[in-house]
Design a protein around this motif. Structure first.
Motif, PDB file in Angstrom:
ATOM      1  N   TYR A  72     -19.179  -2.682  30.006  1.00  0.00           N
ATOM      2  CA  TYR A  72     -19.303  -3.978  29.330  1.00  0.00           C
ATOM      3  C   TYR A  72     -20.721  -4.182  28.794  1.00  0.00           C
ATOM      4  N   GLU A  73     -21.732  -3.837  29.569  1.00  0.00           N
ATOM      5  CA  GLU A  73     -23.128  -4.017  29.136  1.00  0.00           C
ATOM      6  C   GLU A  73     -23.401  -3.264  27.834  1.00  0.00           C
ATOM      7  N   ASP A  74     -22.874  -2.051  27.710  1.00  0.00           N
ATOM      8  CA  ASP A  74     -23.049  -1.247  26.503  1.00  0.00           C
ATOM      9  C   ASP A  74     -22.291  -1.874  25.335  1.00  0.00           C
ATOM     10  N   GLN A  75     -21.088  -2.343  25.622  1.00  0.00           N
ATOM     11  CA  GLN A  75     -20.262  -2.984  24.593  1.00  0.00           C
ATOM     12  C   GLN A  75     -20.927  -4.262  24.078  1.00  0.00           C
ATOM     13  N   LEU A  76     -21.461  -5.069  24.992  1.00  0.00           N
ATOM     14  CA  LEU A  76     -22.125  -6.307  24.588  1.00  0.00           C
ATOM     15  C   LEU A  76     -23.346  -6.011  23.720  1.00  0.00           C
ATOM     16  N   ALA A  77     -24.067  -4.954  24.026  1.00  0.00           N
ATOM     17  CA  ALA A  77     -25.254  -4.596  23.239  1.00  0.00           C
ATOM     18  C   ALA A  77     -24.872  -4.291  21.792  1.00  0.00           C
ATOM     19  N   VAL A  78     -23.828  -3.496  21.595  1.00  0.00           N
ATOM     20  CA  VAL A  78     -23.385  -3.166  20.232  1.00  0.00           C
ATOM     21  C   VAL A  78     -22.847  -4.412  19.547  1.00  0.00           C
ATOM     22  N   ALA A  79     -22.051  -5.191  20.250  1.00  0.00           N
ATOM     23  CA  ALA A  79     -21.498  -6.422  19.672  1.00  0.00           C
ATOM     24  C   ALA A  79     -22.616  -7.395  19.297  1.00  0.00           C
ATOM     25  N   SER A  80     -23.635  -7.493  20.137  1.00  0.00           N
ATOM     26  CA  SER A  80     -24.774  -8.377  19.847  1.00  0.00           C
ATOM     27  C   SER A  80     -25.485  -7.943  18.577  1.00  0.00           C
ATOM     28  N   CYS A  81     -25.594  -6.659  18.396  1.00  0.00           N
ATOM     29  CA  CYS A  81     -26.251  -6.123  17.210  1.00  0.00           C
ATOM     30  C   CYS A  81     -25.431  -6.452  15.952  1.00  0.00           C
ATOM     31  N   ILE A  82     -24.127  -6.328  16.039  1.00  0.00           N
ATOM     32  CA  ILE A  82     -23.259  -6.598  14.884  1.00  0.00           C
ATOM     33  C   ILE A  82     -23.339  -8.060  14.471  1.00  0.00           C
ATOM     34  N   VAL A  83     -23.283  -8.981  15.418  1.00  0.00           N
ATOM     35  CA  VAL A  83     -23.241 -10.404  15.054  1.00  0.00           C
ATOM     36  C   VAL A  83     -24.561 -10.901  14.472  1.00  0.00           C
ATOM     37  N   LYS A  84     -25.632 -10.154  14.677  1.00  0.00           N
ATOM     38  CA  LYS A  84     -26.937 -10.554  14.139  1.00  0.00           C
ATOM     39  C   LYS A  84     -27.224  -9.891  12.792  1.00  0.00           C
ATOM     40  N   SER A  85     -26.257  -9.223  12.218  1.00  0.00           N
ATOM     41  CA  SER A  85     -26.496  -8.368  11.057  1.00  0.00           C
ATOM     42  C   SER A  85     -26.197  -9.034   9.722  1.00  0.00           C
ATOM     43  N   LYS A  86     -26.564 -10.280   9.550  1.00  0.00           N
ATOM     44  CA  LYS A  86     -26.321 -10.981   8.289  1.00  0.00           C
ATOM     45  C   LYS A  86     -26.997 -10.283   7.106  1.00  0.00           C
ATOM     46  N   LYS A  87     -27.963  -9.438   7.393  1.00  0.00           N
ATOM     47  CA  LYS A  87     -28.655  -8.683   6.351  1.00  0.00           C
ATOM     48  C   LYS A  87     -27.670  -7.828   5.552  1.00  0.00           C
ATOM     49  N   TRP A  88     -26.564  -7.409   6.194  1.00  0.00           N
ATOM     50  CA  TRP A  88     -25.611  -6.520   5.550  1.00  0.00           C
ATOM     51  C   TRP A  88     -24.333  -7.215   5.116  1.00  0.00           C
ATOM     52  N   GLY A  89     -24.254  -8.511   5.268  1.00  0.00           N
ATOM     53  CA  GLY A  89     -23.078  -9.243   4.826  1.00  0.00           C
ATOM     54  C   GLY A  89     -22.930 -10.573   5.527  1.00  0.00           C
ATOM     55  N   LYS A  90     -22.056 -11.401   4.981  1.00  0.00           N
ATOM     56  CA  LYS A  90     -21.850 -12.734   5.531  1.00  0.00           C
ATOM     57  C   LYS A  90     -20.684 -12.797   6.512  1.00  0.00           C
ATOM     58  N   THR A  91     -19.896 -11.733   6.539  1.00  0.00           N
ATOM     59  CA  THR A  91     -18.758 -11.693   7.464  1.00  0.00           C
ATOM     60  C   THR A  91     -18.831 -10.419   8.307  1.00  0.00           C
ATOM     61  N   ILE A  92     -18.085 -10.410   9.385  1.00  0.00           N
ATOM     62  CA  ILE A  92     -18.016  -9.221  10.249  1.00  0.00           C
ATOM     63  C   ILE A  92     -17.515  -8.030   9.440  1.00  0.00           C
ATOM     64  N   SER A  93     -16.485  -8.241   8.633  1.00  0.00           N
ATOM     65  CA  SER A  93     -15.952  -7.154   7.799  1.00  0.00           C
ATOM     66  C   SER A  93     -17.014  -6.604   6.868  1.00  0.00           C
ATOM     67  N   ASP A  94     -17.771  -7.500   6.228  1.00  0.00           N
ATOM     68  CA  ASP A  94     -18.845  -7.057   5.327  1.00  0.00           C
ATOM     69  C   ASP A  94     -19.839  -6.173   6.062  1.00  0.00           C
ATOM     70  N   VAL A  95     -20.231  -6.582   7.257  1.00  0.00           N
ATOM     71  CA  VAL A  95     -21.227  -5.844   8.037  1.00  0.00           C
ATOM     72  C   VAL A  95     -20.687  -4.472   8.438  1.00  0.00           C
ATOM     73  N   ILE A  96     -19.483  -4.440   8.967  1.00  0.00           N
ATOM     74  CA  ILE A  96     -18.916  -3.183   9.464  1.00  0.00           C
ATOM     75  C   ILE A  96     -18.697  -2.183   8.330  1.00  0.00           C
ATOM     76  N   TYR A  97     -18.259  -2.675   7.169  1.00  0.00           N
ATOM     77  CA  TYR A  97     -17.968  -1.770   6.056  1.00  0.00           C
ATOM     78  C   TYR A  97     -19.131  -1.631   5.074  1.00  0.00           C
ATOM     79  N   ALA A  98     -20.297  -2.213   5.381  1.00  0.00           N
ATOM     80  CA  ALA A  98     -21.465  -2.076   4.504  1.00  0.00           C
ATOM     81  C   ALA A  98     -21.873  -0.605   4.408  1.00  0.00           C
ATOM     82  N   ASP A  99     -22.326  -0.220   3.259  1.00  0.00           N
ATOM     83  CA  ASP A  99     -22.711   1.164   3.002  1.00  0.00           C
ATOM     84  C   ASP A  99     -23.747   1.643   4.018  1.00  0.00           C
ATOM     85  N   GLY A 100     -23.411   2.707   4.736  1.00  0.00           N
ATOM     86  CA  GLY A 100     -24.337   3.327   5.679  1.00  0.00           C
ATOM     87  C   GLY A 100     -24.427   2.679   7.047  1.00  0.00           C
ATOM     88  N   GLN A 101     -23.716   1.581   7.289  1.00  0.00           N
ATOM     89  CA  GLN A 101     -23.845   0.904   8.578  1.00  0.00           C
ATOM     90  C   GLN A 101     -23.056   1.583   9.688  1.00  0.00           C
TER      91      GLN A 101
END
Length: 167
Positions: A72-101
């Motif tokens: 869980y600790e490892d999972q939360l770390a990755v999830a925390s990183c994703i939710v803070k990634s507005k630099k790569w998009g405004k939605t979770i889908s945008d962030v996950i599918y952003a070029d090179g992410q």
């Protein structure tokens, strides 16, 4: 650079000890503590991206892909990183599918995790991160620890098999 299962030693003249981060706090515990002090709010931190149920499922599958359904600790770390990634998009889908992410998102690997379905632990870590729980501080980038170039980062933190870092 040593492999993950190898010990190494350096002289203290080449090392310094920085501040040790506090232990991660579960979002429910933090909310209860804030409510008890009269400072509680129900809103997630401003850096958190909002998500639909479909995006929660997508993000949990991405977390599983990046952590191998680890702890869980490892999972939360990755999830925390994703939710803070507005630099790569405004939605979770945008962030996950952003070029090179997340190369697995465009190579078809993520599709396998979506078809299999994320574990309950990955879903919990995803929902907790979306509620503001965070065990990596302000780190915004990560890669597999075995491929990390820690000497080139201004600071970093290893959680499970991933290295979270600042450039």
């Amino acid at each position: 650079q040593l492999s993950a299962d190898t010990n190494g030693y350096i002289s203290s003249q080449y090392a310094s000890i920085g501040p040790v981060p506090a232990a991660a706090v579960d979002a429910k515990e933090e909310s209860a503590a804030l409510s008890a002090s009269g400072n509680g709010t129900s809103a997630a931190p401003s850096y958190v991206i909002s998500a639909t149920e479909d995006e929660i499922y997508l993000m949990a599958a991405c977390v599983a892909m990046e952590t191998g359904d680890d702890r869980y600790e490892d999972q939360l770390a990755v999830a925390s990183c994703i939710v803070k990634s507005k630099k790569w998009g405004k939605t979770i889908s945008d962030v996950i599918y952003a070029d090179g992410q997340f190369p697995g998102a465009t190579s078809g690997l993520l599709d396998k995790y979506l078809a299999k379905g994320p574990s309950k632990s990955c879903i919990k870590a995803t929902k907790d991160a979306l509620a503001g729980s965070n065990n990596i501080g302000d780190y915004l980038f990560f890669k597999a620890a075995k491929h990390a170039s820690t000497g080139s980062y201004s600071s970093y933190k290893i959680v499970g098999g991933n290295c979270f870092y600042k450039k």
